[in-house]
Design a protein around this motif. Structure first.
Motif, short mmCIF file in Angstrom:
data_model
loop_
_atom_site.label_atom_id
_atom_site.label_comp_id
_atom_site.label_asym_id
_atom_site.label_seq_id
_atom_site.Cartn_x
_atom_site.Cartn_y
_atom_site.Cartn_z
N VAL A 183 39.04 43.77 26.27
CA VAL A 183 38.63 42.37 26.36
C VAL A 183 37.63 42.17 27.51
CG1 VAL A 183 39.59 40.16 27.11
CG2 VAL A 183 40.69 41.42 25.26
N ALA A 184 37.84 42.94 28.59
CA ALA A 184 36.99 42.80 29.78
C ALA A 184 35.58 43.34 29.55
CB ALA A 184 37.64 43.53 30.96
N ALA A 185 35.38 44.03 28.44
CA ALA A 185 34.04 44.54 28.15
C ALA A 185 33.20 43.52 27.38
CB ALA A 185 34.15 45.84 27.34
N GLU A 223 41.32 56.75 30.75
CA GLU A 223 40.67 56.04 29.65
C GLU A 223 40.19 54.65 30.12
OE1 GLU A 223 39.61 56.73 26.86
OE2 GLU A 223 39.29 54.77 25.95
N ARG A 224 41.04 53.95 30.87
CA ARG A 224 40.66 52.61 31.35
C ARG A 224 39.51 52.70 32.35
NH1 ARG A 224 43.75 48.49 33.75
NH2 ARG A 224 45.37 49.82 34.60
N ASP A 225 39.59 53.67 33.26
CA ASP A 225 38.51 53.82 34.25
C ASP A 225 37.19 54.12 33.56
OD1 ASP A 225 40.19 53.36 36.32
OD2 ASP A 225 40.32 55.44 37.02
N ALA A 270 44.49 46.63 26.09
CA ALA A 270 43.72 45.54 25.49
C ALA A 270 42.88 44.82 26.56
CB ALA A 270 44.65 44.56 24.79
N ALA A 271 43.42 44.70 27.77
CA ALA A 271 42.69 43.98 28.83
C ALA A 271 41.38 44.68 29.14
CB ALA A 271 43.55 43.91 30.10
N SER A 272 41.42 46.00 29.15
CA SER A 272 40.21 46.75 29.45
C SER A 272 39.17 46.57 28.33
CB SER A 272 40.62 48.21 29.67
OG SER A 272 39.58 49.08 29.51
N ASP A 276 44.27 37.69 41.87
CA ASP A 276 44.25 38.93 41.10
C ASP A 276 43.47 38.67 39.82
OD1 ASP A 276 44.79 41.08 39.49
OD2 ASP A 276 46.96 40.81 39.48
N THR A 277 42.18 39.04 39.81
CA THR A 277 41.36 38.71 38.63
C THR A 277 41.74 39.57 37.42
OG1 THR A 277 39.56 40.21 39.27
CG2 THR A 277 39.41 37.94 40.03
N GLY A 278 42.31 40.76 37.68
CA GLY A 278 42.77 41.60 36.56
C GLY A 278 43.82 40.86 35.75
N ALA A 279 44.66 40.05 36.44
CA ALA A 279 45.71 39.29 35.75
C ALA A 279 45.08 38.30 34.77
CB ALA A 279 46.59 38.57 36.76
N MET A 280 43.88 37.82 35.10
CA MET A 280 43.22 36.86 34.21
C MET A 280 42.76 37.56 32.92
SD MET A 280 41.14 34.88 37.25
CE MET A 280 40.71 33.36 36.46
N TYR A 281 42.18 38.76 33.07
CA TYR A 281 41.78 39.52 31.87
C TYR A 281 43.02 39.91 31.06
CZ TYR A 281 37.10 39.56 33.72
OH TYR A 281 35.86 39.15 34.18
N ARG A 282 44.09 40.25 31.75
CA ARG A 282 45.33 40.59 31.07
C ARG A 282 45.89 39.39 30.30
NH1 ARG A 282 48.22 45.19 32.89
NH2 ARG A 282 46.94 46.44 34.30
N ALA A 283 45.80 38.20 30.89
CA ALA A 283 46.33 37.00 30.23
C ALA A 283 45.56 36.72 28.94
CB ALA A 283 46.25 35.80 31.18
N MET A 307 40.04 38.18 46.96
CA MET A 307 39.94 38.31 45.51
C MET A 307 39.75 39.76 45.12
SD MET A 307 37.59 36.14 42.83
CE MET A 307 38.21 34.53 43.28
N GLU A 308 40.58 40.20 44.19
CA GLU A 308 40.63 41.61 43.83
C GLU A 308 40.21 41.82 42.39
OE1 GLU A 308 44.65 42.67 43.09
OE2 GLU A 308 43.78 44.22 41.84
N GLY A 309 39.40 42.86 42.11
CA GLY A 309 39.00 43.13 40.73
C GLY A 309 38.12 44.35 40.61
N ARG A 310 37.09 44.24 39.77
CA ARG A 310 36.17 45.37 39.57
C ARG A 310 34.73 44.98 39.90
NH1 ARG A 310 40.66 46.44 38.38
NH2 ARG A 310 41.50 48.06 37.03
N ASP A 311 34.43 43.67 39.81
CA ASP A 311 33.04 43.20 39.94
C ASP A 311 32.94 42.05 40.94
OD1 ASP A 311 34.56 41.37 38.51
OD2 ASP A 311 32.89 40.75 37.23
N ILE A 312 33.92 41.93 41.83
CA ILE A 312 33.93 40.76 42.71
C ILE A 312 32.77 40.82 43.70
CG2 ILE A 312 35.34 39.31 44.24
CD1 ILE A 312 36.43 39.78 41.33
N GLY A 313 32.56 41.99 44.31
CA GLY A 313 31.47 42.12 45.27
C GLY A 313 30.09 42.26 44.63
O1 DC Z 1 43.32 45.41 37.85
P1 DC Z 1 43.99 45.43 36.48
O2 DC Z 1 44.41 46.81 36.06
O3 DC Z 1 45.10 44.45 36.35
O4 DC Z 1 42.83 44.95 35.46
C1 DC Z 1 43.04 44.85 34.08
C2 DC Z 1 41.75 45.18 33.35
O5 DC Z 1 40.77 44.16 33.58
C3 DC Z 1 41.11 46.51 33.80
O6 DC Z 1 40.91 47.36 32.68
C4 DC Z 1 39.78 46.14 34.38
C5 DC Z 1 39.54 44.72 33.97
N1 DC Z 1 38.99 43.92 35.08
C6 DC Z 1 37.65 43.68 35.08
O7 DC Z 1 36.93 44.17 34.21
N2 DC Z 1 37.10 42.90 36.06
C7 DC Z 1 37.86 42.39 37.02
N3 DC Z 1 37.30 41.61 37.96
C8 DC Z 1 39.25 42.65 37.05
C9 DC Z 1 39.79 43.43 36.06
#
Ligand code: DC
Length: 221
Positions: free
Chosen positions: A98-100, A170-172, A94-96, A32-39, A123-129
């Motif tokens: 930090v992820a920018a 807002e996050r999207d 905050a994760a969203s 769960d890569t989102g968990a890494m940004y959250r951490a 692997m799950e996230g936003r930019d994996i593929g």
């Molecule tokens: O999937 P999530 O809601 O736990 O992700 C937390 C934040 O991290 C979300 O705002 C998007 C960002 N994120 C990202 O930019 N890239 C990823 N690969 C995973 C998550």
């Protein structure tokens, strides 16, 4: 490199639940890569680091020891179990942010690539593929209509619909419009709209695609 199944999509599309089930079925490791940004976001909040301080955020992202214990479903930050803490509302926002930050992404992408060196992963996230594994064996872009995504998140979090609707949109918006690695469907990703599908249907649909590209989840011989 081992087999990578990449699952991307917006919040509440059902990625985590599906990725976890799929990994279990295939004997792969769920990441769960989102968990890494959250951490990293949690650590920044605790250290009172301004979310605009890119240099300090870069340092934190590089120094963070993030362990994803996929058998027990735990997220460990610098030795501490933060599984629940990273799901707090302020950490999501905050994760969203930090992820920018490009330097944060760079540091975490390195960690994500290292995780797939020795084990097959879902692997799950936003930019994996698009960015992390452009050559992933299978890429899925999971989506659902915004109303359904809001309902799922609200049920999960036990929160009211209206506040969840605002947080998600807002996050999207931030995840889709940032300059570095915005949420996007890779050209070769399969688009899966889960609005009217049950978990079982989504899982079966993806398993069919996995089987078509691997030998029942294993390497082709
Ligand atoms: O999937 P999530 O809601 O736990 O992700 C937390 C934040 O991290 C979300 O705002 C998007 C960002 N994120 C990202 O930019 N890239 C990823 N690969 C995973 C998550």
């Amino acid at each position: 490199m081992a087999i990578v199944i990449a699952i991307d999509g917006p919040a509440g599309a059902g990625k985590s639940t599906i990725a976890r089930r799929l990994a279990r079925r295939l004997g792969y490791t769920y990441i769960d890569t989102g968990a890494m940004y959250r951490a990293v976001a949690l650590w920044a909040i605790r250290q009172s680091v301004e979310l605009s301080d890119m240099h300090r955020l870069d340092q934190l992202a590089q120094a963070a020891d993030i362990q994803l214990d996929s058998t027990r479903d735990l997220v460990i930050l610098n030795g501490e179990d933060v599984t629940l803490a990273i799901r707090a509302e302020d950490v999501s926002a905050a994760a969203s942010q930090v992820a920018a930050v490009p330097a944060v992404r760079r540091a975490l992408v390195l960690k994500q690539r290292a995780l797939a060196e020795t084990q097959n992963v879902v692997m799950e996230g936003r930019d994996i593929g698009t960015v992390v594994f452009p050559n992933a064996r299978l890429k899925i872009y999971m989506d659902a209509d915004p109303g359904e995504r809001t309902r799922r998140r609200a049920t999960e979090a036990g929160a009211d619909l209206e506040s969840v609707r605002e947080q998600i949109s807002e996050r999207d918006r931030r995840d889709q419009t940032r300059g570095d690695s915005p949420l996007a469907q890779a050209p070769d990703a399969l688009y899966l709209d889960t609005t009217d599908l049950t978990l079982e249907e989504v899982e079966e649909e993806i398993l069919k695609m996995v089987r078509a590209r691997t030998s029942n989840g294993k390497e082709h011989s």
